[in-house]
Motif scaffolding. Sequence first.
Motif, PDB file in Angstrom:
ATOM      1  N   THR A 101       0.843  -1.199   0.000  1.00  0.00           N
ATOM      2  CA  THR A 101       0.000   0.000   0.000  1.00  0.00           C
ATOM      3  C   THR A 101       0.883   1.256   0.000  1.00  0.00           C
ATOM      4  N   ALA A 102       1.881   1.285   0.894  1.00  0.00           N
ATOM      5  CA  ALA A 102       2.791   2.444   0.912  1.00  0.00           C
ATOM      6  C   ALA A 102       3.577   2.506  -0.400  1.00  0.00           C
ATOM      7  N   GLY A 103       4.022   1.342  -0.873  1.00  0.00           N
ATOM      8  CA  GLY A 103       4.797   1.295  -2.129  1.00  0.00           C
ATOM      9  C   GLY A 103       3.973   1.765  -3.315  1.00  0.00           C
ATOM     10  N   SER A 104       2.664   1.511  -3.271  1.00  0.00           N
ATOM     11  CA  SER A 104       1.820   1.912  -4.407  1.00  0.00           C
ATOM     12  C   SER A 104       1.752   3.434  -4.535  1.00  0.00           C
ATOM     13  N   ALA A 105       2.073   4.134  -3.433  1.00  0.00           N
ATOM     14  CA  ALA A 105       2.142   5.606  -3.500  1.00  0.00           C
ATOM     15  C   ALA A 105       3.536   6.061  -3.923  1.00  0.00           C
TER      16      ALA A 105
END
Length: 425
Positions: free
Chosen positions: A241-245
């Motif tokens: 989720t953080a990586g997708s940003a």
Amino acid sequence: MIVPESITITDNRTGKSIEIPIENGGVSSAEWSKLLPGVWFHDPGLTTTAMTSSSITYLDGDEGILRYRGYPIEQLAEGSTYLEVAYLLLKGELPNQTQYADWVRDVTHHTFIHENVRKRFLEGFHYDAHPMGMLVSAVAALSTFYADAKQIFDPEIREKQIVRLIAKMPTLAAAAHRFSVGMPFVYPDNELSFPANFLSMMWKIAEPHFEADPALVHAIDVLFILHADHEQNCSTTAMRTAGSAHSDPYSSTAAACAALYGPRHGGANEAVVKMLNEIGSIENVEPFIKSVKEGHGQRLQGFGHRVYKNYDPRARIIKKVAYDVFEVTGKNPLLDIALKLEEVALSDDYFISRKLYPNVDFYSGLIYQAMGFPIEMFPVLFAIPRVSGWLAHYVELLDQDSKIVRPRQIFTGQGERKYLPMDQR
Ligand code: CMC
């Protein structure tokens, strides 16, 4: 003609239908949205949603199968090392001799942490800080030490951060432990293997060179292999989720560490040790099982799993490792209670009918405790190897060019209402 590997959905409000193919065991939500725009899947906990496709880890919970990149966990635990497994998870293939030597050399080269991370950052914590809280923060702080970390689409620069993270996790973990017990920091000993160096940084006192018992070094290596990845679990989902940003690898890993900190995820083996202590003796096992079945709000910790409806394959390997460790450390007195609990539960219809078997946490806490790790270090011990799995998912995600994670909600709150000044309420 209807394709057999498909589903048909009809909107009874309009009579319109749509046929969606079933591909690799999933159906596309984009197709669903064509028929039902604005109608969302209500899936709290994402229990029936595949957030991504992935080629890293295969898990079949009904059959009790776990494979990293196609290799059964049993074979990796038997023949591999944690660093080789980390390479496999990240690159998809086992290394040849030269690749492995280069990889080990690179990781070993990066085991040291910047002096300011330790002296100014870690030593700034309150004297009784929880080591996992320190780890979460220290990993996030690393992003401020490596300005190039934000260049996540440069493969060489990204690889450098990956190597740094894998290499520095044991150093940060041991530093957090030493600080929380008031012991001086121990610098990495790069003559040692990855697990032996970790044990040296944990336990070294005044001796010039700390050599852990080889059986304990091997046990730590196997435990690291078993914890290296577990597909889309809570912390990996946080990482994705953080990586997708497009957050940098350190900040994304800190998000994953924070998820792992929670007792429902990285803290279950601590709950097992507490439960065994509370049971206290073999005679109390049957009454304890009875009270679990009667549902007095307590569960048999270390039993059951959201995905495994069979013996967790990692639990079987860990049980064997436990005996190897106890040969060196002496038997953990809680072992007999654990064995009796397992025996009683596995022959009881309550547990059989609900497919509740021992999971990875049932025996791991006993091993860690016998080796001298305080309970607060249990989630930290989980995080050290899991970082390789998290990073493998991070790289896969960036290579998939995936969308930012942004789910929908079913709104259940108030409709529009008029704001009233305070004196009119
Ligand atoms: N002891 C007693 N009953 C249990 C247990 C347990 N440990 N686990 C599940 N049940 C019962 C539960 O009461 C329910 O019974 P009923 O159908 O009569 O209401 C049924 O089994 C299904 O339970 P659930 O809560 O719907 O299952 P879940 O998939 O949501 O929960 C779990 C999975 C791991 C949260 C749960 O099994 C549990 O709380 N286990 C104990 C904690 C634990 O060991 N956690 C570590 C999991 S492994 C960590 C990892 O892989 O990272």
